[in-house]
Design an enzyme around this catalytic site. Structure first.
Site, PDB file in Angstrom:
ATOM      1  N   THR A   1      89.819  81.690 100.715  1.00 38.28           N
ATOM      2  CA  THR A   1      89.548  83.127 100.658  1.00 38.28           C
ATOM      3  C   THR A   1      90.412  83.810  99.598  1.00 38.28           C
ATOM      4  OG1 THR A   1      91.099  83.465 102.506  1.00 38.28           O
ATOM      5  CG2 THR A   1      88.745  83.350 103.035  1.00 38.28           C
TER       6      THR A   1
ATOM      7  N   LYS B   1      89.616  87.036  96.938  1.00 37.74           N
ATOM      8  CA  LYS B   1      90.454  88.225  96.722  1.00 37.74           C
ATOM      9  C   LYS B   1      90.767  88.392  95.240  1.00 37.74           C
ATOM     10  CE  LYS B   1      92.497  87.287 101.198  1.00 37.74           C
ATOM     11  NZ  LYS B   1      93.567  86.513 101.837  1.00 37.74           N
TER      12      LYS B   1
ATOM     13  N   HIS C   1      86.833  74.727 110.229  1.00 36.13           N
ATOM     14  CA  HIS C   1      87.480  75.229 109.013  1.00 36.13           C
ATOM     15  C   HIS C   1      88.143  74.143 108.179  1.00 36.13           C
ATOM     16  CE1 HIS C   1      87.196  79.621 109.551  1.00 36.13           C
ATOM     17  NE2 HIS C   1      87.292  79.387 110.840  1.00 36.13           N
TER      18      HIS C   1
ATOM     19  N   LYS D   1      99.301  80.082  98.157  1.00 37.66           N
ATOM     20  CA  LYS D   1      98.596  79.579  99.340  1.00 37.66           C
ATOM     21  C   LYS D   1      99.511  78.598 100.043  1.00 37.66           C
ATOM     22  CE  LYS D   1      95.273  78.312  96.691  1.00 37.66           C
ATOM     23  NZ  LYS D   1      93.834  78.328  96.920  1.00 37.66           N
ATOM     24  N   ARG D   2      99.092  78.142 101.204  1.00 38.59           N
ATOM     25  CA  ARG D   2      99.885  77.159 101.943  1.00 38.59           C
ATOM     26  C   ARG D   2     100.182  75.945 101.053  1.00 38.59           C
ATOM     27  NH1 ARG D   2      97.644  73.215 105.544  1.00 38.59           N
ATOM     28  NH2 ARG D   2      95.640  74.245 105.223  1.00 38.59           N
TER      29      ARG D   2
ATOM     30  N   LYS E   1      95.910  70.955  98.151  1.00 39.43           N
ATOM     31  CA  LYS E   1      95.780  72.176  97.350  1.00 39.43           C
ATOM     32  C   LYS E   1      96.378  71.985  95.956  1.00 39.43           C
ATOM     33  CE  LYS E   1      95.651  75.181 101.433  1.00 39.43           C
ATOM     34  NZ  LYS E   1      94.310  75.765 101.277  1.00 39.43           N
TER      35      LYS E   1
END
Length: 861
Positions: A675, A679, A376, A567-568, A573
């Site tokens: 993901t 969504k 992942h 998100k984290r 990111k």
């Protein structure tokens, strides 16, 4: 534990086979009253919604229980091949609403509660999120289990029953404060303790050789400090199909409550030391492994999960199949969810050789035919490595086995590439150096028959980069399985207004076949349908605005564009790039550059790992910028910024239906899949993003004209990195230069001197791996394109509808079908239906009733 407590008795059909429970509002209300008054002991004076929630949870669980039992019988009787999903995380979210939806009784439960003066939404809100994960990995695992049950695939999840979740995030003056998330402080109505299936897990001790009865030299693990693993089962219902699969979670307890001798001698702390040491294993999700104690505990957790789960499967196999281990690989498959459960490769070898008496070659053939590994991450630092020294202390027998696996594997490498010592060094499971390390990802690859990435780009980069050597040796092992999300939770339940609108137009088939959303495409320009779509979105934005007001104290106007990144918190990111753009917008407003302006509300949320200093600094910067922007009268409603604390599944269920613009802005080549992007797309949000992870496939599905693309590609990132000069990018871009000047001047930290120096230095550093400065100009241009597009509400709504219509590929139903077709090779098994009438007795109970007790007992577990 007292073994006599769980001594087997004769099965009794009269006790186990009750008539099916009814699903109508009258009977649901009747059972609710029973549980509320008699089981929970509440009366008319109780005003706490929590107890009403608990009563309804018990009512629903009863209905799940009979389907759960029937599913287990069906799997046993069919002698089917099974898969087991091993994951250290499961972000299940709230269970009440999801269970009611999948049972198909949303209307019935709503009517039953309405007659009692209650609302389903209020009860659902009273449920606490299960603290079994911290991000996308755990939420993905939960979606996988939902889809497997819906597809009626015999798949069981295994995880750890953490007493405390990762942490509850609170903000104090913009700083992240971690508080204990004692989610199990109250009774969890969705679990069933199964102490009769307790397993014993070994730690410490040493290996010693011995000769068995035939004179064969063998090894055993002795003088160990054992821990008991007690299972708690959680039902995972499929969508209206009678199937309820199982998630089995392990709790660690000591083999004895306390040492009576030490207690009598006056050593009270010593008398409970073993108990405390054992319970630490499942006390907290993912301890910070930056310290030696953290590494020790995390390795214990990983082995605890692997050992307890494999022993459980082996025990079930022995009870049903006896010692026919020659068929074990034919009937079983283990899917390792990322690198965390990689101990399972060596543990299965130990169980087969030490406990079952197999030869090495027999055990290795079985292991390689049953293990499958999902990667992942593309971040090398996330591919776990454990010091050999630590393995030797905690898992000496496993270390013996890993050394043997590695020796035999390197012999294979030498045969394939004679004399290439450098390649052998690169591929060795044991990384040499001052502190030798066990490379867990390499162990997983060597011991598995399948290795998959989770998006097309991710899988390609694994083959060309991180695992290139292994791909060249075993290209047939490698494959791609693009991630997905379950539309049951992430559209049907969390966005009921949109769900009802879609079903009115195209029917309800999309709930189990998401590709049917493509039928919405012809409606994208239908004026009536657009108006209905906009109305639903407006209601969802009002709901999200209320959440932001309640948790952040910031007023979001629903007419503005809701620009969201949740998100984290991690540098790759690039929440930092997002807040730099916010500063740019603020600077434009202060300069009076507001002609043709699009009002924007920016929402950012996520947790930073406790030991991740830079991520915490980024949160602080976001909060400080928000404080300045939101309190400047010159800005007003043109721009609002909020950081939502304690981001969680239940919050996302409100956030994603109300989002207009989804931020998926990671540095290309760093995000495995994502993901959240799926969504948001499913709920009609438009994506602004790089060509990274599943963004690429999202853009392919929806079309480039309905996606706001920016930034370097993964190939271009590697080229720019070779001679990166961020100062050159900053000086060449007036907008970025002004943003950096505001940061360097301390405008956002006027009373906190120099606190953002580390962030400024990171942006200016030629070694910045995330290339924030390099992508800024392109990002601003894409944001301007999005702002202009939002002003045309007809065009924006059309793009919103087309995003939902194109999301069919991104259902975990499709993902699980891909896993099953290429890796697991399971046959769907229909559970006995219990929707009405007398249920058929399972075959082994029939055997007992019909006078064949010996046959029935032989197959009873």
């Amino acid at each position: 534990m007292n073994s006599t407590r769980f001594k087997k008795s004769r099965p009794c059909p009269e006790l186990t086979e009750a008539p099916p429970l009814q699903m109508d509002p009258v009977n649901l209300a009747k059972d609710f009253r029973h549980y509320y008054a008699h089981h929970l002991g509440r009366d008319k004076h109780c005003r706490l919604t929590h107890y009403a929630y608990e009563a309804m949870a018990l009512v629903v669980r009863d209905r799940l229980m009979e389907r759960w039992k029937s599913t287990r019988y069906a799997y046993e009787e069919s002698d089917c091949r099974r898969a087991y999903y091993l994951s250290l995380e499961y972000l299940m979210g709230r269970s009440l609403g999801n269970s009611i939806l999948n049972l198909g009784v949303v209307d019935e439960v709503s009517k039953a509660l309405y007659g009692l003066g209650l609302e389903l939404e209020e009860l659902a809100e009273a449920e606490q999120d299960a603290g079994l994960g911290n991000g996308g990995l755990g939420r993905l695992a939960a979606c996988f289990l939902d889809s497997c049950a819906t597809l009626q695939l015999p798949v069981q999840g295994y995880g750890i029953r953490y007493e405390y979740g990762m942490f509850r995030q609170r903000l104090d003056n913009g700083y992240q404060i971690e508080e204990p998330d004692h989610w199990l402080g109250a009774v969890n109505r969705w679990e069933v303790e199964r102490p009769e299936y307790t397993q014993r897990v070994k730690f410490g001790g040493r290996s010693e050789p011995y000769r068995d009865h035939s004179g064969t030299l063998r090894w055993r693990w002795v003088e160990t400090r054992d821990v008991l693993a007690i299972p708690y089962d959680v039902p995972v219902p499929g969508h209206q199909n009678g199937t309820v699969n199982t998630l089995r979670l392990w709790k660690a307890v000591a083999t004895a409550e306390f040492d009576l001798g030490e207690f009598n001698a006056g050593d009270y702390p010593g008398s409970v030391a073993a108990k405390n040491e054992a319970e630490k294993i499942t006390m907290v999700l993912y301890p910070n492994d930056s310290s030696e104690n953290g590494k020790d505990l995390r390795l214990r957790q990983q082995y605890f999960l692997a050992s307890a789960s494999l022993q459980d499967v082996m025990e079930k196999w022995s009870k049903i199949q006896g010692n026919q281990l020659s068929r074990f690989a034919e009937k079983n498959c283990f899917q390792l969810n990322d690198t965390h459960p990689s101990c399972a490769v060596a543990e299965l070898m130990r169980l087969l050789i030490d406990e079952q008496g197999m030869t090495w070659d027999q055990a290795w053939e079985t292991t390689q035919k049953t293990m499958a590994y999902t990667n992942h991450t593309l971040l090398p630092e996330a591919l776990e490595k454990w010091p050999v020294r630590l393995f030797e202390q905690l898992l000496p027998r496993l270390l013996d086995i890993i050394y043997e696996i590695n020796a035999r594997f390197l012999k294979q490498v030498a045969q394939r590439w004679p004399g290439d010592l450098e390649r052998q060094r690169r591929m060795s499971i044991i990384e040499e150096g001052p502190e030798p390390q066990v490379r867990m990802a390499y162990l997983a690859i060597v011991g598995s028959f399948s290795v998959n990435g989770v998006a097309e780009l991710h899988s390609q980069l694994l083959q060309q980069g991180l695992f290139k050597d292994f791909y060249e040796l075993w290209p047939e092992k490698f494959n791609n399985k693009t991630n997905g999300v379950t539309q049951r939770r992430w559209l049907a339940w969390c966005n009921q207004g949109l769900s009802e609108l879609i079903s009115e137009r195209i029917g309800e088939g999309w709930v189990t076949e998401l590709e049917q959303l493509s039928q919405l495409k012809p409606l994208a320009e239908d004026a009536e349908f657009q108006g209905q779509w906009q109305h639903v979105k407006h209601q969802n934005k009002l709901r999200l605005a209320e959440l932001v007001r309640a948790e952040c104290g910031v007023a979001f106007a629903p007419e503005a564009m809701f620009d969201v990144q949740v998100k984290r918190i991690h540098e790759y990111k690039r929440q930092l790039l997002n807040i730099l753009h916010v500063i740019h917008l603020y600077d434009r407003i202060k300069r009076g550059d507001t002609a043709n302006w699009t009002p924007r509300c920016v929402l950012i949320g996520g947790k930073a790992a406790p030991g991740y200093a830079m991520a915490k600094q980024i949160i602080k910067l976001i909060c400080n910028v928000a404080e300045v922007v939101n309190n400047d009268p010159a800005v007003g409603d043109l721009l609002k910024v909020a950081f939502i604390p304690n981001y969680r599944v239940s919050a996302m269920e409100v956030i994603c239906p109300g989002t207009d613009l989804s931020e998926q802005i990671s540095t290309a080549g760093k995000e495995a899949s994502g993901t959240g992007n799926m969504k948001f797309m499913m709920n009609g949000a438009l994506t602004i993003g790089t060509l990274d992870g599943a963004n690429i496939e999202i853009r392919e599905e929806v079309g480039s004209e309905n996606f706001f693309l920016f930034g370097l590609t993964a190939t271009e990132v590697e080229v720019v990195r070779r001679d990166y000069n961020p100062a050159g990018f900053i000086n060449a871009d007036e907008n970025l230069y002004r943003v950096m000047q505001l940061l360097r001047s301390g405008h956002f930290n006027q009373c906190e001197a120099n606190i953002f120096d580390s962030i400024i230095q990171a942006i200016y550093s030629p070694h910045d791996p995330w290339l924030v400065a390099a992508d800024f100009s392109s990002y601003v241009a894409a944001q301007q394109q999005a702002a202009r597009a939002y002003q045309d509400q007809h065009g924006w709504t059309k793009m919103s509808i087309l995003n939902s219509a194109a999301s069919g590929k991104f259902s975990t139903d499709r993902t699980m079908q891909d896993y099953n077709r290429d890796i697991w090779r399971l046959e769907p098994v229909s559970a006995m239906q219990v929707t009405g009438g007398a249920p058929r007795l399972p075959r082994r109970i029939e055997e007992l009733v019909n006078g064949e007790p010996q046959k029935a007992f032989a197959r009873t577990d």
